[in-house]
Design an enzyme around this catalytic site. Structure first.
Site, PDB file in Angstrom:
ATOM      1  N   ASP A  32      47.339  63.886  19.046  1.00 32.17           N
ATOM      2  CA  ASP A  32      46.768  65.338  18.802  1.00 32.17           C
ATOM      3  C   ASP A  32      45.812  65.965  20.714  1.00 32.17           C
ATOM      4  OD1 ASP A  32      45.382  67.841  17.942  1.00 32.17           O
ATOM      5  OD2 ASP A  32      44.530  66.329  16.148  1.00 32.17           O
ATOM      6  N   ASP A  33      46.210  67.628  20.591  1.00 35.95           N
ATOM      7  CA  ASP A  33      45.664  68.049  21.686  1.00 35.95           C
ATOM      8  C   ASP A  33      45.342  67.053  23.103  1.00 35.95           C
ATOM      9  OD1 ASP A  33      44.886  69.740  20.273  1.00 35.95           O
ATOM     10  OD2 ASP A  33      42.563  70.036  20.400  1.00 35.95           O
ATOM     11  N   CYS A  72      47.481  73.591  16.507  1.00 34.46           N
ATOM     12  CA  CYS A  72      47.829  72.709  15.864  1.00 34.46           C
ATOM     13  C   CYS A  72      48.627  72.282  14.803  1.00 34.46           C
ATOM     14  CB  CYS A  72      46.770  71.910  15.249  1.00 34.46           C
ATOM     15  SG  CYS A  72      45.579  70.532  16.238  1.00 34.46           S
ATOM     16  N   HIS A 136      47.155  68.453   8.189  1.00 27.08           N
ATOM     17  CA  HIS A 136      47.018  70.039   9.063  1.00 27.08           C
ATOM     18  C   HIS A 136      48.042  71.286   9.135  1.00 27.08           C
ATOM     19  CE1 HIS A 136      44.344  72.093  12.336  1.00 27.08           C
ATOM     20  NE2 HIS A 136      44.180  72.733  11.213  1.00 27.08           N
ATOM     21  N   ASP A 357      51.353  67.081  20.267  1.00 21.33           N
ATOM     22  CA  ASP A 357      51.500  68.465  19.344  1.00 21.33           C
ATOM     23  C   ASP A 357      51.413  69.799  20.456  1.00 21.33           C
ATOM     24  OD1 ASP A 357      49.010  68.276  19.929  1.00 21.33           O
ATOM     25  OD2 ASP A 357      48.240  69.100  17.747  1.00 21.33           O
ATOM     26  N   GLN A 358      50.630  69.909  21.508  1.00 28.28           N
ATOM     27  CA  GLN A 358      50.366  70.703  23.081  1.00 28.28           C
ATOM     28  C   GLN A 358      49.744  69.800  23.665  1.00 28.28           C
ATOM     29  OE1 GLN A 358      48.932  71.832  19.243  1.00 28.28           O
ATOM     30  NE2 GLN A 358      47.750  71.421  20.045  1.00 28.28           N
TER      31      GLN A 358
END
Ligand SMILES: *[C@@H]1O[C@H](CO)[C@@H](O)[C@H](O)[C@H]1NC(C)=O
Ligand SMILES: *[C@@H]1O[C@H](CO)[C@@H](O)[C@H](O)[C@H]1NC(C)=O
Ligand SMILES: *[C@@H]1O[C@H](CO)[C@@H](O)[C@H](O)[C@H]1NC(C)=O
Length: 387
Positions: A32-33, A72, A136, A357-358
Site C-alpha cells: 500500500d503506497d 487506493c 478498500h 497499488d500505486q
C-alpha cells in the site's frame, strides 16, 4: 481476462510448474503506497528488503508497469478487474462518489457486483480464493451492518483484514467529550443551554409549568441540545473534523478488523497487525497445500500506509525512521509467507506476484503529517515509474 497494464512495480517468480496435472497456485502480494525507490531490487541501498529482492532475482523485475490510478480504491479496482476504474464509477468526481477513495465502512459505493475480478475468474476455475489484509473496494453492508460481504461478493471465499483503509485517526485514543468554547457554535450552544435551563426553572417557580410537564420539557431540551452537541463535536462541524467526522468518530466507526462479513476487532490493535496477517496467510497455505484444487491467495498489506506502526522487534531498525521500519517489516512478512510456501513444497507450483497499488506518498513522511497531507500525486507516480 480483459487486458490492461496492471501496476508499475512488480516482481514475478515461479520456479517451474512441477505438477502438470494441477494448475499453478497464484499468490499476489499487494503493498500500500509503496514507492518504487524504496526497495533494494529497484536500487535502494539503505532500506533492506532481502526477501523481495530474492523474488526479483529469481523471477522477473518489471520496470514499466503502470497503475491505472494514483489512489487506493481505483487502482486496486483496476488491478483486480483489468479494467479502467472510470468505466464502473470508481473515479474522482463521479456523482454519488465524490472522493477518489472510499472513506467510511458504511459507504454504499464500491466495486459493482457484476465486475469480473481475478478472484471471481479463478474461483470459477475451481480455485480456492482468499483475501488477507486490505480490501478498500466497498463493503455493501446490509441494513444496520449485520453483514458486510465486501470481498465475499467479488470472488473471495474468505476474508480476514481491513475493510477500508488505515487512517491516521486509528491511532487513538481520541477525546469523546469536548466543548471548545473558543468555537462560535459551542458558544451558541452554551448560551442556548443556560437560557433553556433558566427559563424552565423560572417557569416552574412561577407555576407556569406543573407536574411532569417541566421534567419532560427539560429532557426534551437536553436531548435536542445533546444531539446538536454531538453534531458539532463529531460530525464535520469543527476544525478537527477531517473526511466528514471527528478523530473519535473515525476510529470508532471505521477501525474494524473483519473476518468474513463480520467485524471481529474494534478498534484494530495496530502494532503486530502485520504478523497476524502473515499468520493468517500461513494458516491458509497449510490448510490448502494438499487440496486437489489450486488456490489464489491475495496478501494485501496494511503497510506502508500511514499511520506507520510496527511490531516491537522492527521499531527503530531502519535508517529511515518509521517509514523505513514499515518497508522492512513488510519485507519480513513477504519472507514469512514465502518460507511457508517453500516448507509446504508449493514453491515450484506457485506463481508469485509482488506489486504496490500505486506510487509512494508525494511528500516525505514526517511524524506530524496527517494522512490527508500525505496524498499520492499522479505525476510523481509517473516520474517514479520511469526509474
Ligand atoms: C531509500 O528509500 C528511502 C525512503 O524512501 C529514501 O529516503 C532513500 O533516498 C532511498 N535510497 C536510495 C539510494 O534510493
Ligand atoms: C449491493 O448488494 C445488493 C444486494 O443486496 C446488490 O443489488 C448491489 O448490486 C450491491 N452493490 C454493490 C456496489 O456491490
Ligand atoms: C470444476 O470442478 C467441477 C467438479 O469437480 C468440474 O466438473 C469442472 O469441470 C471444473 N471446472 C474447471 C473450469 O476446471
Amino acid at each position: 481476462m480483459r487486458t490492461l497494464a496492471w501496476a508499475w512495480l512488480a516482481c514475478v517468480a515461479m520456479a517451474g510448474v512441477a505438477d502438470a496435472g494441477r494448475k499453478p497456485n497464484v499468490m499476489l502480494f499487494l503493498a500500500d503506497d509503496l514507492g518504487i525507490g524504496d526497495l533494494g531490487c529497484y536500487g535502494n541501498t539503505t532500506i533492506k528488503t532481502p526477501n523481495i529482492d530474492r523474488l526479483a532475482s529469481e523471477g522477473a523485475r518489471l520496470t514499466h508497469h503502470l497503475a491505472a490510478a494514483a489512489m487506493c480504491t481505483p487502482s486496486r479496482a483496476a488491478l483486480l478487474t483489468g479494467r479502467y476504474p472510470v468505466r464502473y464509477g470508481l473515479e474522482q468526481g463521479h456523482s454519488g462518489f465524490p472522493l477518489p477513495v472510499l472513506v467510511h465502512i458504511s459507504s454504499q459505493a464500491g466495486l459493482p457486483a457484476d465486475e469480473v475480478t481475478i478472484a471471481s475468474a479463478l474461483a470459477a476455475s475451481n480455485y480456492t480464493t482468499a483475501l488477507v489484509g486490505k480490501w478498500h473496494l466497498g463493503l455493501n453492508c446490509t441494513l444496520f451492518g449485520r453483514s458486510c460481504p465486501g470481498p465475499l461478493n467479488h470472488g473471495f471465499q474468505s476474508f480476514f483484514g481491513i475493510p477500508v483503509s488505515l487512517f491516521q485517526e486509528f491511532r487513538g485514543p481520541h477525546a469523546f467529550w469536548k466543548f471548545p468554547l473558543h468555537d462560535r457554535k459551542f458558544q451558541g450552544l452554551a448560551v442556548a443551554w443556560v437560557t433553556a435551563v433558566v427559563s424552565l426553572f423560572l417557569a416552574r417557580r412561577r407555576n407556569v409549568l406543573g407536574g411532569c410537564g417541566g421534567v419532560l420539557l427539560l429532557l426534551a431540551t437536553h436531548l435536542i441540545l445533546g444531539l446538536l452537541w454531538f453534531t458539532f463535536a463529531h460530525l464535520s462541524m469543527n476544525d478537527e473534523c477531517r473526511l466528514g467526522v471527528s478523530s473519535w468518530f473515525m476510529r470508532y466507526a471505521n477501525s474494524h478488523l473483519m473476518r468474513g462479513d463480520q467485524a471481529v476487532e474494534a478498534p484494530i490493535q495496530l502494532d503486530g497487525l502485520s504478523q497476524r496477517l502473515v499468520e493468517e496467510s500461513r494458516t491458509f497455505l497449510k490448510t490448502h497445500a494438499h487440496d486437489e484444487t489450486p488456490f489464489f491467495l491475495m496478501h494485501s498489506f496494511a503497510h506502508v500506509h500511514t499511520p506507520m506502526f510496527s511490531a516491537a522487534h522492527m521499531a527503530g531498525r531502519s535508517r529511515h525512521g518509521r517509514y523505513g521500519d514499515n518497508v522492512e517489516e513488510m519485507d519480513e512478512s513477504v519472507g514469512g509467507v514465502l518460507n511457508t510456501l517453500a516448507e509446504l513444497g508449493l514453491a515450484d507450483n506457485t506463481l508469485v506476484y509482488f506489486t504496490s497499488d500505486q506510487g509512494g506518498p508525494s511528500r516525505p513522511w514526517t511524524p506530524t503529517a496527517s494522512a490527508s497531507e500525505v496524498t499520492t500525486d499522479a505525476s510523481k507516480v509517473r516520474t517514479r515509474a520511469r526509474l
